[in-house]
Scaffold this motif. Structure first.
Motif, PDB file in Angstrom:
ATOM      1  N   GLN A 149       0.838  -1.201   0.000  1.00 36.43           N
ATOM      2  CA  GLN A 149       0.000   0.000   0.000  1.00 36.43           C
ATOM      3  C   GLN A 149       0.875   1.254   0.000  1.00 36.43           C
ATOM      4  OE1 GLN A 149      -2.798   1.112   3.347  1.00 36.43           O
ATOM      5  NE2 GLN A 149      -4.315   0.679   1.768  1.00 36.43           N
ATOM      6  N   VAL A 150       2.000   1.189   0.701  1.00 45.40           N
ATOM      7  CA  VAL A 150       2.963   2.300   0.658  1.00 45.40           C
ATOM      8  C   VAL A 150       3.410   2.523  -0.781  1.00 45.40           C
ATOM      9  CG1 VAL A 150       5.240   3.128   1.381  1.00 45.40           C
ATOM     10  CG2 VAL A 150       3.798   1.897   3.012  1.00 45.40           C
ATOM     11  N   LEU A 151       3.749   1.441  -1.462  1.00 41.98           N
ATOM     12  CA  LEU A 151       4.176   1.522  -2.855  1.00 41.98           C
ATOM     13  C   LEU A 151       3.107   2.198  -3.719  1.00 41.98           C
ATOM     14  CD1 LEU A 151       6.332   0.702  -5.001  1.00 41.98           C
ATOM     15  CD2 LEU A 151       5.062  -1.445  -5.280  1.00 41.98           C
ATOM     16  N   THR A 152       1.865   1.808  -3.530  1.00 44.89           N
ATOM     17  CA  THR A 152       0.752   2.387  -4.293  1.00 44.89           C
ATOM     18  C   THR A 152       0.612   3.883  -4.026  1.00 44.89           C
ATOM     19  OG1 THR A 152      -0.450   0.287  -4.270  1.00 44.89           O
ATOM     20  CG2 THR A 152      -1.733   2.262  -4.720  1.00 44.89           C
ATOM     21  N   TYR A 153       0.736   4.282  -2.767  1.00 44.61           N
ATOM     22  CA  TYR A 153       0.635   5.702  -2.420  1.00 44.61           C
ATOM     23  C   TYR A 153       1.691   6.531  -3.154  1.00 44.61           C
ATOM     24  CZ  TYR A 153      -2.560   4.676   1.507  1.00 44.61           C
ATOM     25  OH  TYR A 153      -3.623   4.290   2.274  1.00 44.61           O
ATOM     26  N   VAL A 154       2.906   5.985  -3.249  1.00 43.22           N
ATOM     27  CA  VAL A 154       3.989   6.715  -3.927  1.00 43.22           C
ATOM     28  C   VAL A 154       3.763   6.704  -5.439  1.00 43.22           C
ATOM     29  CG1 VAL A 154       6.481   6.870  -4.302  1.00 43.22           C
ATOM     30  CG2 VAL A 154       5.607   6.160  -2.070  1.00 43.22           C
ATOM     31  N   GLU A 155       3.371   5.549  -5.975  1.00 41.20           N
ATOM     32  CA  GLU A 155       3.121   5.426  -7.415  1.00 41.20           C
ATOM     33  C   GLU A 155       2.091   6.443  -7.898  1.00 41.20           C
ATOM     34  OE1 GLU A 155       3.665   0.822  -8.807  1.00 41.20           O
ATOM     35  OE2 GLU A 155       1.944   1.285  -7.542  1.00 41.20           O
ATOM     36  N   THR A 156       1.041   6.636  -7.110  1.00 41.57           N
ATOM     37  CA  THR A 156      -0.064   7.513  -7.510  1.00 41.57           C
ATOM     38  C   THR A 156       0.181   8.979  -7.164  1.00 41.57           C
ATOM     39  OG1 THR A 156      -1.163   6.985  -5.407  1.00 41.57           O
ATOM     40  CG2 THR A 156      -1.784   5.676  -7.346  1.00 41.57           C
ATOM     41  N   GLY A 157       1.301   9.269  -6.501  1.00 38.99           N
ATOM     42  CA  GLY A 157       1.610  10.648  -6.140  1.00 38.99           C
ATOM     43  C   GLY A 157       0.813  11.169  -4.965  1.00 38.99           C
TER      44      GLY A 157
END
Length: 261
Positions: free
Chosen positions: A178-186
């Protein structure tokens, strides 16, 4: 003639009954289904391992339950039907060992990983080191109480003397993916994940690699759960996960082999 026909029908009925008893109409045995609770950071590597294992063991089907190691540990302690546990930290695994829920003859620390600070790929080079995190308005980490990557991130920030400053800017995530997703989506300016997570995304870049001495060792213990209803098959999968073939698959996904003491 009728006697022969009757005999044939009886044999066919018998064969059908035998097949049903074995679990399938054609008489072949129904595959044993294993449930493996595993840290979210292992997802891509374990999916590859599963494909290879099931091809070599057609009598076994593997199902994964991915999540944060702390949450998975609590599920197992509360009686969830799990056959193997693959943790991203020592503590959740040690808790289950303390409760005598891990098969002591089938447990091993298998892998190691690195913690990295990531940023969205298209962002300007504002954050290029750990100290630069002070420029971030929002920083994502896993919930420290249940997510190992969050624990390691908190330890890192504390040892760098940055925790109290960064704490109000934190966005907490249920697991490292979920951390990865937060960064990916800005949705955040930066986040702490494992190197292996950063490698699976083309939408993030590594701003800094956290030195190992900034946090506890990042290791992955694996064990067969004692309450498994399929101990023989669980031990077979355990043997495969710790084999040279599987270790090479994990390495291709960026994991390192854990040092054996």
């Amino acid at each position: 003639m009728r006697t022969i026909q009757a005999a044939i029908i009886a044999l066919l009925l018998l064969a059908g009954l035998y097949g049903c008893a074995a679990g399938r109409p054609d008489g072949r045995q129904q595959p044993v289904e294993l449930t493996v609770s595993a840290a979210a950071s292992l997802q891509d590597a374990l999916e590859e391992v599963k494909t290879t294992f099931e091809r070599e063991h057609p009598n076994i089907r593997v199902h994964y339950n991915f999540g944060s190691s702390g949450a998975l540990q609590k599920q197992i302690a509360q009686g969830a039907p799990v056959d193997l546990f693959f943790s991203a930290a020592v503590l959740p695994f040690a808790e289950l060992k303390k409760e005598e829920l891990i098969d002591s003859a089938h447990e091993k620390t298998v892998l190691a990983n690195e913690l990295v600070l990531i940023v969205p790929k298209q962002e300007e080079e504002a954050i290029q080191s750990l100290d630069d995190i002070l420029r971030a308005k929002r920083v994502a980490i896993g919930i420290p109480e249940s997510v190992p990557a969050g624990i390691y991130a908190k330890q890192t920030l504390e040892r760098a003397g940055l925790w109290e400053t960064v704490k109000p800017r934190l966005v907490l995530a249920k697991d490292v993916r979920q951390v990865l997703t937060y960064v990916e989506t800005g949705n955040v300016d930066a986040g702490f994940v494992y190197r292996t997570d950063a490698l699976v995304s083309s939408n993030v870049k590594i701003a800094a690699v956290v030195p190992d001495e900034m946090h506890e060792p990042i290791v992955y213990p694996l064990g067969v759960v004692k309450t498994s209803k399929h101990l023989q098959e669980a031990r077979q999968f355990y043997a495969y996960l710790t084999s040279e073939q599987a270790l090479k698959q994990f390495e291709r996904h960026g994991f390192r082999r854990a040092r054996q003491h």
